[in-house]
Design an enzyme around this catalytic site. Structure first.
Site, PDB file in Angstrom:
ATOM      1  N   SER A 115      -0.776  -4.561   4.836  1.00 58.81           N
ATOM      2  CA  SER A 115      -1.316  -5.312   3.847  1.00 58.81           C
ATOM      3  C   SER A 115      -0.708  -6.632   3.808  1.00 58.81           C
ATOM      4  O   SER A 115       0.369  -6.828   4.610  1.00 58.81           O
ATOM      5  CB  SER A 115      -0.930  -4.976   2.471  1.00 58.81           C
ATOM      6  OG  SER A 115      -1.544  -6.002   1.371  1.00 58.81           O
ATOM      7  N   TYR A 158       3.434  -0.975  -4.630  1.00 58.40           N
ATOM      8  CA  TYR A 158       2.562  -0.991  -3.457  1.00 58.40           C
ATOM      9  C   TYR A 158       3.328  -2.035  -2.544  1.00 58.40           C
ATOM     10  O   TYR A 158       3.401  -1.839  -1.201  1.00 58.40           O
ATOM     11  CB  TYR A 158       1.181  -1.586  -4.053  1.00 58.40           C
ATOM     12  CG  TYR A 158       0.312  -1.999  -2.993  1.00 58.40           C
ATOM     13  CD1 TYR A 158      -0.640  -0.979  -2.614  1.00 58.40           C
ATOM     14  CD2 TYR A 158       0.172  -3.186  -2.509  1.00 58.40           C
ATOM     15  CE1 TYR A 158      -1.607  -1.352  -1.765  1.00 58.40           C
ATOM     16  CE2 TYR A 158      -0.935  -3.213  -1.446  1.00 58.40           C
ATOM     17  CZ  TYR A 158      -1.785  -2.085  -1.144  1.00 58.40           C
ATOM     18  OH  TYR A 158      -2.905  -2.767  -0.232  1.00 58.40           O
TER      19      TYR A 158
HETATM   20  P1  NAD Z   1     -10.477   2.502  -0.845  1.00 58.24           P
HETATM   21  O1  NAD Z   1      -9.986   2.943  -2.262  1.00 58.24           O
HETATM   22  O2  NAD Z   1     -11.612   2.124  -0.694  1.00 58.24           O
HETATM   23  O3  NAD Z   1     -10.223   3.850  -0.010  1.00 58.24           O
HETATM   24  C1  NAD Z   1      -8.976   4.674   0.023  1.00 58.24           C
HETATM   25  C2  NAD Z   1      -9.287   6.103   0.879  1.00 58.24           C
HETATM   26  O4  NAD Z   1      -7.985   6.825   0.749  1.00 58.24           O
HETATM   27  C3  NAD Z   1     -10.269   6.641   0.413  1.00 58.24           C
HETATM   28  O5  NAD Z   1     -10.964   7.597   1.333  1.00 58.24           O
HETATM   29  C4  NAD Z   1      -9.453   8.040  -0.425  1.00 58.24           C
HETATM   30  O6  NAD Z   1     -10.283   9.141  -0.750  1.00 58.24           O
HETATM   31  C5  NAD Z   1      -8.563   8.230   0.214  1.00 58.24           C
HETATM   32  N1  NAD Z   1      -7.105   8.803  -0.321  1.00 58.24           N
HETATM   33  C6  NAD Z   1      -6.951   8.412  -1.628  1.00 58.24           C
HETATM   34  N2  NAD Z   1      -5.934   9.331  -1.951  1.00 58.24           N
HETATM   35  C7  NAD Z   1      -5.712  10.133  -0.983  1.00 58.24           C
HETATM   36  C8  NAD Z   1      -4.692  11.076  -0.642  1.00 58.24           C
HETATM   37  N3  NAD Z   1      -4.035  11.556  -1.558  1.00 58.24           N
HETATM   38  N4  NAD Z   1      -4.779  11.986   0.498  1.00 58.24           N
HETATM   39  C9  NAD Z   1      -5.823  11.611   1.265  1.00 58.24           C
HETATM   40  N5  NAD Z   1      -6.630  10.598   1.103  1.00 58.24           N
HETATM   41  C10 NAD Z   1      -6.572   9.849  -0.023  1.00 58.24           C
HETATM   42  O7  NAD Z   1      -9.358   1.817  -0.243  1.00 58.24           O
HETATM   43  P2  NAD Z   1      -9.375   0.605   0.809  1.00 58.24           P
HETATM   44  O8  NAD Z   1      -9.496  -0.845  -0.018  1.00 58.24           O
HETATM   45  O9  NAD Z   1     -10.316   0.567   1.888  1.00 58.24           O
HETATM   46  O10 NAD Z   1      -7.848   0.702   1.364  1.00 58.24           O
HETATM   47  C11 NAD Z   1      -7.540   1.322   2.484  1.00 58.24           C
HETATM   48  C12 NAD Z   1      -6.107   1.043   3.062  1.00 58.24           C
HETATM   49  O11 NAD Z   1      -6.129  -0.494   3.166  1.00 58.24           O
HETATM   50  C13 NAD Z   1      -5.164   1.073   2.100  1.00 58.24           C
HETATM   51  O12 NAD Z   1      -3.979   1.436   2.722  1.00 58.24           O
HETATM   52  C14 NAD Z   1      -4.833  -0.230   1.301  1.00 58.24           C
HETATM   53  O13 NAD Z   1      -3.540  -0.271   0.724  1.00 58.24           O
HETATM   54  C15 NAD Z   1      -5.291  -1.157   2.483  1.00 58.24           C
HETATM   55  N6  NAD Z   1      -5.209  -2.472   2.203  1.00 58.24           N
HETATM   56  C16 NAD Z   1      -6.425  -2.862   1.499  1.00 58.24           C
HETATM   57  C17 NAD Z   1      -7.026  -3.996   1.167  1.00 58.24           C
HETATM   58  C18 NAD Z   1      -7.956  -4.506   0.425  1.00 58.24           C
HETATM   59  O14 NAD Z   1      -8.238  -5.519  -0.048  1.00 58.24           O
HETATM   60  N7  NAD Z   1      -9.106  -3.568   0.163  1.00 58.24           N
HETATM   61  C19 NAD Z   1      -5.923  -5.012   1.637  1.00 58.24           C
HETATM   62  C20 NAD Z   1      -4.918  -4.840   2.294  1.00 58.24           C
HETATM   63  C21 NAD Z   1      -4.609  -3.390   2.651  1.00 58.24           C
END
Ligand code: NAD
Length: 259
Positions: free
Chosen positions: A141, A154
């Site tokens: 991130s 986080y």
């Molecule tokens: P999201 O909530 O849409 O998806 C998260 C996924 O993780 C889902 O498939 C969920 O079922 C799964 N998950 C949650 N807990 C779990 C567990 N205990 N075991 C297995 N799977 C589990 O989130 P996203 O926004 O797509 O984020 C994905 C990654 O990207 C994360 O690591 C997040 O920190 C990172 N990220 C997101 C953003 C953003 O703006 N969305 C920015 C920077 C980084």
């Protein structure tokens, strides 16, 4: 060589879902993982398999559970003979002032956003070394490079994953293994949508104000990053052109951390 196999953790939603799609389109067998509605996940799995002529399996492994992560690797070995590509993407967020931060949330975020990647890497490395080829891509991130208030767990986990990325990049360097981190800015996924409400509550402002004055305030382009943009960078990182990209933290944030 036959088809590569990619495990994409947390690929039933958001970024992981898009990355799984991109890797399937690039000809990889896919191991989907994450939570959600069983019917919807089966539809996603079958569609991916049909559209891209690759093998796709689903594992519901809870990545906060070490035995379940080991089970995920056993399922992958059984279906495809092992994993060539690991995308550590599963992650959760919690927004709260540090003095009120629930201890259980801290433990969960460290387990899922940081420790799970240690486990997948330690389990993937032996076969990657044997094959002389492997790619690990950690979805970190912008918060792996800079902080924001109220996200202590986080930000700590994401900073930690950069250390893990660099260390394992060095360990794999002479074995054909490349380990890199992608550092996205805000992508409008379900994770961010939940955060908008939490941040509004923590700061006492409206959802609209959170989007414009908090989230996109940091992002000079004033646009959310798209899931497809992240998938494109992942596809580049598994290509031969990225052979010398190793231990890197690749920002894809509209210029956020350039400030
Ligand atoms: P999201 O909530 O849409 O998806 C998260 C996924 O993780 C889902 O498939 C969920 O079922 C799964 N998950 C949650 N807990 C779990 C567990 N205990 N075991 C297995 N799977 C589990 O989130 P996203 O926004 O797509 O984020 C994905 C990654 O990207 C994360 O690591 C997040 O920190 C990172 N990220 C997101 C953003 C953003 O703006 N969305 C920015 C920077 C980084």
């Amino acid at each position: 060589m036959g088809k590569r196999t990619a495990i994409v953790t947390g690929s039933t939603s958001g970024i992981g879902k898009g990355v799984a799609e991109g890797l399937a389109a690039a000809g990889c067998n896919i191991v989907l993982n994450g939570f959600g509605d069983a019917k919807q996940i089966e539809t996603q799995r079958a569609q991916l398999e049909k559209a891209h002529d690759v093998g796709v399996i689903y594992s519901g492994a809870d990545l906060t559970d070490v035995a379940a992560i080991e089970g995920l690797f056993e399922e992958t070995a059984k279906a495809f003979g092992g994993a060539d590509i690991i995308v550590n993407n599963a992650g959760v967020q919690h927004v709260s002032p540090v003095e009120d931060f629930p201890v259980a949330k801290w433990d969960l975020i460290i387990a899922l956003n940081l420790s799970a990647a240690f486990h997948t890497i330690r389990l993937a490395f032996p076969q990657m070394k044997k094959n002389g080829w492997g790619r690990v891509i950690n979805i970190a991130s912008a918060h792996a490079l800079v902080a924001s208030p109220f996200k202590s767990a986080y930000v700590a986990a994401k900073h930690g994953i950069l250390g893990l990325t660099k260390t394992t990049a060095l360990e794999g360097a002479q074995h054909g293994i490349r380990v890199n981190a992608i550092c996205p800015g805000y992508v409008h996924t379900p994770l961010v949508d939940g955060q908008i409400d939490d941040t509004a509550k923590a700061r006492g402002i409206s959802r609209e104000e959170v989007i414009n004055n908090v989230l996109l305030a940091a992002q000079p382009t004033k646009e959310f990053v798209k899931v497809e943009d992240i998938a494109g960078l992942v596809t580049f990182l598994i290509s031969d052109a990225a052979n010398q990209v190793n231990g890197a933290a690749l920002s894809i944030d509209g210029g956020w951390v350039a400030q």
